[in-house]
Scaffold this motif. Structure first.
Motif, mmCIF file in Angstrom:
data_model
loop_
_atom_site.group_PDB
_atom_site.id
_atom_site.type_symbol
_atom_site.label_atom_id
_atom_site.label_comp_id
_atom_site.label_asym_id
_atom_site.label_seq_id
_atom_site.Cartn_x
_atom_site.Cartn_y
_atom_site.Cartn_z
ATOM 1 N N GLY A 1 0.805 -1.216 0.000
ATOM 2 C CA GLY A 1 0.000 0.000 0.000
ATOM 3 C C GLY A 1 0.835 1.262 0.000
ATOM 4 O O GLY A 1 0.385 2.324 0.429
ATOM 5 N N LEU A 2 2.075 1.163 -0.528
ATOM 6 C CA LEU A 2 3.001 2.297 -0.473
ATOM 7 C C LEU A 2 3.259 2.909 -1.858
ATOM 8 O O LEU A 2 4.158 3.718 -2.007
ATOM 9 C CB LEU A 2 4.345 1.846 0.128
ATOM 10 N N TYR A 3 2.484 2.482 -2.870
ATOM 11 C CA TYR A 3 2.738 2.973 -4.231
ATOM 12 C C TYR A 3 1.469 3.645 -4.755
ATOM 13 O O TYR A 3 0.436 2.997 -4.942
ATOM 14 C CB TYR A 3 3.151 1.815 -5.144
ATOM 15 N N ASP A 4 1.560 4.933 -4.999
ATOM 16 C CA ASP A 4 0.345 5.720 -5.264
ATOM 17 C C ASP A 4 -0.160 5.634 -6.699
ATOM 18 O O ASP A 4 -1.194 6.212 -7.020
ATOM 19 C CB ASP A 4 0.581 7.187 -4.884
ATOM 20 N N ARG A 5 0.532 4.927 -7.578
ATOM 21 C CA ARG A 5 0.068 4.836 -8.972
ATOM 22 C C ARG A 5 -0.758 3.586 -9.219
ATOM 23 O O ARG A 5 -1.153 3.313 -10.348
ATOM 24 C CB ARG A 5 1.260 4.861 -9.940
ATOM 25 N N LEU A 6 -1.014 2.793 -8.160
ATOM 26 C CA LEU A 6 -1.788 1.569 -8.324
ATOM 27 C C LEU A 6 -3.225 1.809 -7.856
ATOM 28 O O LEU A 6 -3.429 2.329 -6.765
ATOM 29 C CB LEU A 6 -1.155 0.448 -7.488
ATOM 30 N N PRO A 7 -4.224 1.438 -8.669
ATOM 31 C CA PRO A 7 -5.615 1.563 -8.201
ATOM 32 C C PRO A 7 -5.831 0.690 -6.955
ATOM 33 O O PRO A 7 -5.039 -0.209 -6.687
ATOM 34 C CB PRO A 7 -6.431 1.027 -9.393
ATOM 35 N N PRO A 8 -6.900 0.939 -6.188
ATOM 36 C CA PRO A 8 -7.121 0.157 -4.964
ATOM 37 C C PRO A 8 -7.421 -1.308 -5.268
ATOM 38 O O PRO A 8 -7.967 -1.622 -6.329
ATOM 39 C CB PRO A 8 -8.331 0.844 -4.312
ATOM 40 N N PRO A 9 -7.067 -2.225 -4.351
ATOM 41 C CA PRO A 9 -7.361 -3.646 -4.569
ATOM 42 C C PRO A 9 -8.873 -3.898 -4.559
ATOM 43 O O PRO A 9 -9.597 -3.107 -3.971
ATOM 44 C CB PRO A 9 -6.697 -4.343 -3.379
ATOM 45 N N PRO A 10 -9.340 -5.000 -5.181
ATOM 46 C CA PRO A 10 -8.513 -5.983 -5.896
ATOM 47 C C PRO A 10 -8.059 -5.429 -7.249
ATOM 48 O O PRO A 10 -8.864 -4.854 -7.980
ATOM 49 C CB PRO A 10 -9.459 -7.170 -6.074
ATOM 50 N N VAL A 11 -6.785 -5.621 -7.534
ATOM 51 C CA VAL A 11 -6.215 -5.047 -8.753
ATOM 52 C C VAL A 11 -5.078 -5.941 -9.235
ATOM 53 O O VAL A 11 -4.403 -6.591 -8.432
ATOM 54 C CB VAL A 11 -5.707 -3.606 -8.486
ATOM 55 N N CYS A 12 -4.913 -5.984 -10.546
ATOM 56 C CA CYS A 12 -3.797 -6.731 -11.130
ATOM 57 C C CYS A 12 -2.587 -5.803 -11.224
ATOM 58 O O CYS A 12 -2.650 -4.775 -11.887
ATOM 59 C CB CYS A 12 -4.187 -7.237 -12.517
ATOM 60 N N PRO A 13 -1.476 -6.130 -10.539
ATOM 61 C CA PRO A 13 -0.271 -5.293 -10.663
ATOM 62 C C PRO A 13 0.475 -5.592 -11.964
ATOM 63 O O PRO A 13 -0.023 -6.298 -12.831
ATOM 64 C CB PRO A 13 0.568 -5.699 -9.437
ATOM 65 N N GLY A 14 1.696 -5.060 -12.052
ATOM 66 C CA GLY A 14 2.563 -5.348 -13.190
ATOM 67 C C GLY A 14 2.676 -4.192 -14.146
ATOM 68 O O GLY A 14 1.697 -3.765 -14.749
ATOM 69 N N MET A 15 3.916 -3.667 -14.291
ATOM 70 C CA MET A 15 4.166 -2.478 -15.103
ATOM 71 C C MET A 15 4.830 -2.800 -16.440
ATOM 72 O O MET A 15 4.950 -1.934 -17.289
ATOM 73 C CB MET A 15 5.070 -1.516 -14.324
#
Length: 373
Positions: free
Chosen positions: A72-86
């Motif tokens: 929960g320390l990265y502000d460019r990720l939408p809130p869970p549930p979410v698929c990560p990966g850049m």
């Protein structure tokens, strides 16, 4: 004999219902916390929209931002549930309307804010980059985030020139190794690199003149012993008090480029003490103080450049050129199937990796063992 009655005309067959998009596997962050918060789930696919391509994913990159996102320390990720990966690499399987510069079957690298840890992804065609000849999918998944970051830090902000000196923290990680290789493309650059002692042999072979074990010694003191005036450029992914140390290590006209806050990560879950300490020690300086110091402080965050398509495309073109010339080559530390994402994250978070940690949808098929005589 009476003629047989004519058969009744057959009812028209109903048109086949359009097939629902197939399900595929994705890694999903179900909530913030430890390694167990990232789970393999089934997702329903969709056809690419206008301007998009659909890609069958063969390999994905794991980045420090993904570890921070899990906590929960990265502000460019939408809130869970979410698929990560850049970042990922794979093959184009379908084109949305209006896509002219990609073909089905093209091998591509993909860059996005999130959502790429899946077997199939739909992304804007402008976020895909053709893979150079001879590059593996694992290498392609290791190129974009780390090498774009290292390139822009060293050349766009750092203005690296011959005969300068650079301090690279976490030198055996993905960005660290990319930075070392890029430094080697400039004449007579002296590289200082911090890493645990077990990685020093590899760093020396890669071109680091002065590897420093940050666990057993004060790296600032070690740099000063070798170079009393300090260095021209410091790459700072650490944050907190290390940014101050970096600034103090700069020669006149030197530059520190801060691009992460790795000091926030101390364990599986968010550590409020580490956060408080890091923010309390966060480096702060006024414009007037900078004026007297003849030094520069720059901040870099690739996650906020995702709309700068032309800028990123020009950097990737330079990187592909360097790869094709054999001047850069991503180093793969390890490859993990989606089912072992927890082990992959642990490998990186515990700083055991030398090079890039890669995720693949399926476990690599083992070569059949030859029968022993």
């Amino acid at each position: 004999m009476s003629a047989e009655p004519a058969p009744a005309p057959a009812a028209p067959e109903p048109a086949p219902a359009p097939e629902p998009p197939a399900e595929h596997r994705a890694l999903v962050l179900t909530g913030f916390g430890g390694y167990d918060k990232v789970k393999v789930q089934a997702r329903r696919g969709a056809e690419p929209r206008p301007g998009e391509v659909s890609v069958t994913v063969r390999a994905c990159g794991l980045n420090f931002a993904d570890l921070m996102a899990r906590q929960g320390l990265y502000d460019r990720l939408p809130p869970p549930p979410v698929c990560p990966g850049m970042e990922c690499a794979g093959t184009v399987r379908a084109l949305g309307d209006g896509v002219r510069d990609r073909q089905v079957g093209d091998k591509v690298m993909v860059l996005a804010r999130s959502g790429l840890w899946q077997e199939v992804v739909n992304v804007p065609a402008s976020h895909t980059f053709p893979m150079p000849e001879g590059m593996s999918f694992e290498e392609a998944a290791a190129l974009l985030v780390n090498y774009i970051t290292a390139y822009m830090i060293l050349f766009d902000f750092g203005n690296l020139r011959p005969n300068q000196s650079v301090l690279i923290h976490m030198a055996a990680g993905g960005v660290g190794i990319a930075a070392i290789q890029l430094c080697k493309t400039v004449e007579n650059v002296t590289i200082f690199g911090t890493a645990s002692a077990s990685k020093h042999e590899y760093l020396k072979e890669s071109g680091v003149a002065h590897p420093i074990d940050y666990r057993t010694m004060d790296y600032a003191e070690e740099v000063r012993k070798i170079s009393p005036k300090g260095v021209d450029i410091v790459l700072d992914p650490l944050g907190g008090s290390d940014t101050s140390k970096a600034f103090n290590l700069l020669k006149p006209m030197g530059k520190v480029i801060t691009y992460g806050v790795a000091n926030l990560l101390t364990g599986q879950k968010k550590n409020l003490m580490a956060m408080a300490k890091t923010w309390w020690n966060q480096f702060s300086i006024t414009a007037l103080q900078l004026l007297h110091q003849n030094k520069a402080v720059c901040g870099y965050h690739l996650g906020y450049l995702d709309e700068e398509v032309e800028l990123l495309r020009s950097v990737v073109a330079k990187l592909v050129n360097l790869y094709s010339q054999g001047k850069i080559k991503p180093k793969i530390d390890s490859v993990w199937p989606f089912d072992q994402v927890a082990e992959a994250m642990k490998q990186m978070q515990e700083k055991k990796n030398v090079g890039k940690v890669i995720l693949v949808p399926e476990a690599p098929k083992e070569e059949p063992k030859k029968a022993e005589n």
